[in-house]
Structures are given as C-alpha cells and as structure tokens.
Design a protein around this motif. Structure first.
Motif, short mmCIF file in Angstrom:
data_model
loop_
_atom_site.label_atom_id
_atom_site.label_comp_id
_atom_site.label_asym_id
_atom_site.label_seq_id
_atom_site.Cartn_x
_atom_site.Cartn_y
_atom_site.Cartn_z
N VAL A 52 0.84 -1.21 0.00
CA VAL A 52 0.00 0.00 0.00
C VAL A 52 0.87 1.25 0.00
CG1 VAL A 52 -1.66 1.33 1.37
CG2 VAL A 52 -1.97 -1.14 1.09
N ALA A 53 1.93 1.25 0.82
CA ALA A 53 2.81 2.43 0.88
C ALA A 53 3.47 2.71 -0.46
CB ALA A 53 3.86 2.23 1.97
N MET A 54 3.78 1.66 -1.20
CA MET A 54 4.45 1.84 -2.48
C MET A 54 3.50 2.20 -3.61
SD MET A 54 6.79 -0.95 -4.56
CE MET A 54 7.92 -1.10 -3.16
N LEU A 55 2.34 1.53 -3.66
CA LEU A 55 1.44 1.69 -4.80
C LEU A 55 0.33 2.70 -4.58
CD1 LEU A 55 1.10 -2.10 -5.70
CD2 LEU A 55 2.58 -0.40 -6.79
N PRO A 114 0.22 5.54 -2.00
CA PRO A 114 0.77 6.30 -0.86
C PRO A 114 -0.19 7.32 -0.26
CG PRO A 114 1.73 7.05 -2.93
CD PRO A 114 0.93 5.84 -3.26
N THR A 115 -1.28 7.63 -0.93
CA THR A 115 -2.22 8.61 -0.36
C THR A 115 -3.15 7.98 0.67
OG1 THR A 115 -3.78 8.23 -2.17
CG2 THR A 115 -2.18 10.03 -2.45
N ALA A 116 -3.17 6.65 0.76
CA ALA A 116 -4.01 5.97 1.76
C ALA A 116 -3.27 5.92 3.09
CB ALA A 116 -4.36 4.57 1.29
N ARG A 117 -3.98 6.19 4.18
CA ARG A 117 -3.38 6.08 5.51
C ARG A 117 -3.37 4.61 5.91
NH1 ARG A 117 -2.04 9.61 9.38
NH2 ARG A 117 -1.97 8.91 11.56
N MET A 118 -2.17 4.11 6.26
CA MET A 118 -2.00 2.70 6.57
C MET A 118 -1.76 2.52 8.06
SD MET A 118 -1.85 -0.34 5.04
CE MET A 118 -2.00 -1.76 6.13
N VAL A 119 -2.60 1.69 8.71
CA VAL A 119 -2.49 1.42 10.14
C VAL A 119 -2.43 -0.10 10.32
CG1 VAL A 119 -3.54 1.70 12.41
CG2 VAL A 119 -3.81 3.50 10.69
N VAL A 120 -1.42 -0.58 11.05
CA VAL A 120 -1.34 -2.00 11.35
C VAL A 120 -1.47 -2.20 12.85
CG1 VAL A 120 0.02 -2.60 9.32
CG2 VAL A 120 1.19 -1.92 11.42
N THR A 121 -1.97 -3.36 13.23
CA THR A 121 -2.21 -3.65 14.64
C THR A 121 -1.86 -5.11 14.92
OG1 THR A 121 -3.88 -3.61 16.40
CG2 THR A 121 -4.63 -4.22 14.20
N SER A 122 -1.50 -5.40 16.16
CA SER A 122 -1.15 -6.76 16.53
C SER A 122 -1.22 -6.93 18.04
CB SER A 122 0.26 -7.12 16.03
OG SER A 122 0.63 -8.42 16.46
N GLY A 123 -1.58 -8.15 18.47
CA GLY A 123 -1.57 -8.47 19.89
C GLY A 123 -0.23 -9.00 20.34
N LEU A 139 8.59 -1.29 9.40
CA LEU A 139 7.41 -0.53 8.96
C LEU A 139 7.81 0.52 7.94
CD1 LEU A 139 5.49 0.08 12.31
CD2 LEU A 139 4.87 -1.50 10.48
N PRO A 140 7.09 0.58 6.83
CA PRO A 140 7.36 1.67 5.89
C PRO A 140 7.09 3.03 6.52
CG PRO A 140 6.00 -0.04 4.89
CD PRO A 140 6.06 -0.33 6.36
N GLU A 141 7.63 4.06 5.94
CA GLU A 141 7.41 5.42 6.44
C GLU A 141 5.93 5.76 6.41
OE1 GLU A 141 9.04 9.96 5.51
OE2 GLU A 141 9.52 8.29 4.16
N ARG A 142 5.48 6.43 7.45
CA ARG A 142 4.11 6.92 7.63
C ARG A 142 3.12 5.81 7.99
NH1 ARG A 142 5.51 10.22 3.10
NH2 ARG A 142 4.45 8.76 1.72
#
Length: 203
Positions: A148-151, A153-162, A171-174
């Motif tokens: 997503v960050a590469m293709l 980049p205007t989308a806000r990317m949030v990852v989560t984990s327990g 993690l990619p920038e932003r």
C-alpha cells in the motif's frame, strides 16, 4: 305551558336481533366489545375475505397512540473508503461498526489478498487501511503495508497486533502501529486523520 327542555338522546334501536342498544354513556371497552361482536357476525354471514383483510389491518387505538420511533440522521458519507483487514470475525465486525459511524464507507476483508483486490479496483478512493499483522492468507499485514505504501501512498495505513510491536525498520514510512487490544477511540482517531489531514505528496 309546554316543557321546552331538550329531549334526552336515545339511540336508535338496533336492527339486528340479539344486540343491545348502544347508548352514549357506554364505556370504550364496552363499545369495543360490541364492535368485535358485530365484526364476528359479519364474518359468520360471509363477508368477502378481501374486506375482512382490510378490517384486520385497521390499527387499534393503543397502536395508533404509540409515538413514532426516533430515527437518528444517517452520517453523511464522503464516497471515500476504509478497509478493515482482519481474519477474526468478531474483531473485524467491531472495527467495521466503528468506522461505519464516520464519513467513510467501510469494507471488511479477511486477507491481505482480498484487500489488494479492492485496492486494484478502487485504490484512489481508499482513505484508510486498518490491518492486523497476523493474517490467514499468504501475505501478512506488514507485506500489505509495504504494498500500500508503495502503490497507493495517499491511503493512511495502520497496522495492529496483539504480539510484540514490529521493529521500526520493518514498517514503511508513515505507517502507524497500534497494539491490541486497541480502543475504539484509537480507530476513530485514525479515521479522523485519514479524512481531515491532507494526503502525503505522491513522488
């Protein structure tokens, strides 16, 4: 001298045998019983079924007096999307329900591959991707974040984990990391950032 006082009201005698005369002083429940009896007689005499159906549709006084339910105004949607990428059904449902209260239209995805299929079709409309790192497909959430960050980049990317947080260099920038269990407010804040902050400049 004739008495000119008003003549007391007298109801006309009932034409149907077996029914008492209805006087104005009858209580409402008595009137209701009389009407019900009258309706039963009509059915017994062969009232057409279509007319009987219409009679049954007439609301009772109690139902008519109930207030209309208050319906809250729907959230005005912007046409932009949020993707929730989570293979746990209950967690995905909670995140989707939260984001449905924002101006974003929400799509739930069970895998990174499913999310990428949506991105290929509507990537320009996607404002937020909220993904678990551990997914059941071939790709995990970190690989999805890099794509997503590469293709897109205007989308806000949030990852989560327990589990433990990924290394910063993984993690990619932003890309934002939120540990599980996340709070509903965490998700809503990210949606607010995705819709109010200007997207990053595309190189």
């Amino acid at each position: 001298m004739k008495d000119r006082s008003p003549t007391p009201f007298k109801a006309a005698p009932a034409k149907r045998s077996g029914h008492d005369t209805l006087a104005p002083s009858l209580a409402l429940d008595q009137i209701g019983e009389a009407l019900a009896s009258f309706y039963d007689d009509l059915i017994a005499e062969g009232i057409p079924e279509n007319l009987a159906a219409l009679v049954r549709q007439v609301p009772s006084p109690d139902a008519a007096s109930e207030p209309e339910p208050v319906v809250s105004a729907p959230v005005r949607k912007s046409g932009r999307l949020a993707l929730v990428v989570e293979d746990d059904a209950s967690t995905q449902g909670l995140a989707v329900a939260l984001l449905d209260e924002t101006e974003l239209d929400t799509i739930g995805c069970n895998s990174a591959e499913e999310a990428l299929a949506v991105m290929r079709d509507r990537g320009g409309d996607v404002a937020l991707v909220f993904a678990d790192i551990q997914l059941s497909g071939v790709m995990d959430g970190l690989q999805l974040a890099r794509a997503v960050a590469m293709l897109w980049p205007t989308a806000r990317m949030v990852v989560t984990s327990g589990r433990r947080a990924p290394r910063p260099d993984a993690l990619p920038e932003r890309v934002v990391f939120i540990p599980k269990p996340w709070r509903p407010q965490d998700v809503l804040v990210e949606a607010e950032h995705a819709t109010s902050n200007p997207p990053p400049a595309v190189p």
